[in-house]
Design an enzyme around this catalytic site. Structure first.
Site, PDB file in Angstrom:
ATOM      1  N   GLY A  62      20.780   4.382  -6.148  1.00 29.46           N
ATOM      2  CA  GLY A  62      21.678   3.522  -6.909  1.00 29.46           C
ATOM      3  C   GLY A  62      22.048   2.296  -6.097  1.00 29.46           C
ATOM      4  CB  ILE A  84      25.011   3.450  -1.907  1.00 30.13           C
ATOM      5  CG1 ILE A  84      26.470   3.328  -2.342  1.00 30.13           C
ATOM      6  CG2 ILE A  84      24.927   3.801  -0.420  1.00 30.13           C
ATOM      7  CD1 ILE A  84      27.224   4.646  -2.360  1.00 30.13           C
ATOM      8  CB  SER A 142      15.766   7.935  -9.540  1.00 29.68           C
ATOM      9  OG  SER A 142      14.676   7.335 -10.224  1.00 29.68           O
ATOM     10  NE  ARG A 143      18.495  13.358 -14.692  1.00 24.37           N
ATOM     11  CZ  ARG A 143      19.453  13.649 -15.572  1.00 24.37           C
ATOM     12  NH1 ARG A 143      20.713  13.355 -15.315  1.00 24.37           N
ATOM     13  NH2 ARG A 143      19.147  14.214 -16.713  1.00 24.37           N
ATOM     14  NE  ARG A 163      31.477  13.098  -4.507  1.00 21.58           N
ATOM     15  CZ  ARG A 163      31.781  11.867  -4.136  1.00 21.58           C
ATOM     16  NH1 ARG A 163      31.327  11.392  -2.987  1.00 21.58           N
ATOM     17  NH2 ARG A 163      32.531  11.102  -4.894  1.00 21.58           N
ATOM     18  CD  GLU A 170      34.596  16.277   2.974  1.00 24.11           C
ATOM     19  OE1 GLU A 170      35.559  15.518   2.727  1.00 24.11           O
ATOM     20  OE2 GLU A 170      33.416  15.925   2.867  1.00 24.11           O
ATOM     21  CG  HIS A 188      34.502  12.082   3.031  1.00 25.22           C
ATOM     22  ND1 HIS A 188      34.554  13.086   2.106  1.00 25.22           N
ATOM     23  CD2 HIS A 188      34.048  10.995   2.345  1.00 25.22           C
ATOM     24  CE1 HIS A 188      34.151  12.649   0.931  1.00 25.22           C
ATOM     25  NE2 HIS A 188      33.833  11.371   1.051  1.00 25.22           N
ATOM     26  CB  ILE A 189      35.057   7.514   7.946  1.00 21.88           C
ATOM     27  CG1 ILE A 189      33.890   7.742   8.911  1.00 21.88           C
ATOM     28  CG2 ILE A 189      36.247   8.391   8.301  1.00 21.88           C
ATOM     29  CD1 ILE A 189      34.182   7.303  10.345  1.00 21.88           C
TER      30      ILE A 189
END
Length: 321
Positions: free
Chosen positions: A151, A153, A172-173, A233, A262, A281-282
């Site tokens: 995407g 990012i 990707s799909r 994720r 987390e 997670h930064i």
């Protein structure tokens, strides 16, 4: 006639708040500093950002006015999408605002790995001069990278590393071809290509389909000695399978910014692994966050008030992104 209310989940700076109020002069604005009364909760029509306490109170009502939620994040897996779909509530996210910082974080992880930076930091902590023959080093130039979830990012990352001589492919799909990628494969062809890549980067959203997508079967199919980066994720990765792949050197390195649980437990083996780089997670931290989100707030608010539709980043409540 009941009051129409917009609830903002964060306290916006005055200039951003005033901009929104000018766009929606017939609405009352509420936030934690100007909280909702019990009688006003059913009158909230728009939530800018997600406040779970307020939001869940609204969604639990038989009759409410909520029509649109603008999340302050790109991922929306923390929301009950089925409930929103059933109730006809629009949802939009902040896709795009994290592209630069996350792409740069991935690059930093890879340079730390390939240029001996991680090993040098460990030596510095011990006041030790690390002899060059003990420094793990390599070059990104010429490496083959697979970005799973290309995407906004992923596209920014592809642009950056392409300039360093990295051969970048996506998965990707749809397999729709994108700028800055040598090729984008369809996800159902994964097994045919996975063993070709030196670096695999996860930027998938979390859905039912992507939970534990990166499991033992996946890691067994990667090129032995590959590097794995997760800035997507945490629950998309089976942590036990990842640890086994690192212990057996099936994966030579993992750069991890997100985790199944987390904060990461203090007794997790990942902390002590020399071939793992952990960040808390930064990677998505953004300078001028309020400025960026208020721009999307404003654009979507203007569109919603004019057409009852959204201009940017509307989430498909079936697919989850």
């Amino acid at each position: 006639m009941s009051t129409k209310i917009i609830y903002t989940a964060i306290i916006l700076r005055p200039k951003h708040q005033e901009r929104l109020q000018a766009l929606a002069p017939t609405y009352e604005f509420r936030n934690a500093e100007n909280p909702l009364s019990e009688a006003e909760i059913p009158q909230v029509e728009i939530m800018l950002g997600w406040d779970p306490k307020v939001g869940n109170q609204i969604l639990a009502l038989e009759n409410h006015s909520l029509k649109w939620i603008q999340a302050n994040s790109a991922g929306v897996d923390y929301l009950d999408l089925a409930a929103l779909d059933k109730q006809g509530i629009l949802l939009s996210n902040m896709s795009g605002i994290h592209a630069i910082p996350i792409a740069e974080s991935v690059l930093a992880m890879l340079l730390a790995r390939y240029r001996g930076i991680q090993a040098s930091i460990r030596s510095q902590e011990k006041n030790e001069w690390l002899a060059f023959e003990h420094v793990p080093y390599d070059e990104l130039n010429g490496k083959k990278m697979l970005i799973i979830g290309p995407g906004k990012i992923g596209q920014r990352l592809a642009l950056i590393v392409q300039g360093l001589g990295v051969n970048v492919s996506g998965m990707s799909r749809s397999g729709r071809q994108l700028e800055h990628f040598d090729v984008v494969y369809r996800q159902d062809t994964l097994q045919q290509h996975l063993g070709d890549f030196d670096i695999i980067v996860n930027i998938l959203p979390l859905t039912n389909e992507t939970h534990h997508y990166y499991n033992e079967t996946f890691f067994n199919q990667v090129k032995p000695g590959a590097s794995f980066i997760n800035v997507g994720r945490g629950p998309s990765v089976d942590t036990d399978a990842l640890i086994r792949a690192l212990e057996t050197q099936q994966l030579a390195f993992a750069g991890l910014d997100v985790f199944e649980e987390e904060p990461l437990a203090a007794d997790s083996p990942l902390w002590q692994m020399e071939n793992v780089l952990i960040t808390p997670h930064i990677s998505g931290l953004v300078r001028h966050f309020q400025k960026l989100i208020s721009e999307i707030y404003s654009e979507n608010l203007k569109s919603y008030l004019a057409t009852q539709d959204l201009a940017r980043n509307q989430v498909d409540l079936t697919s989850g992104y």
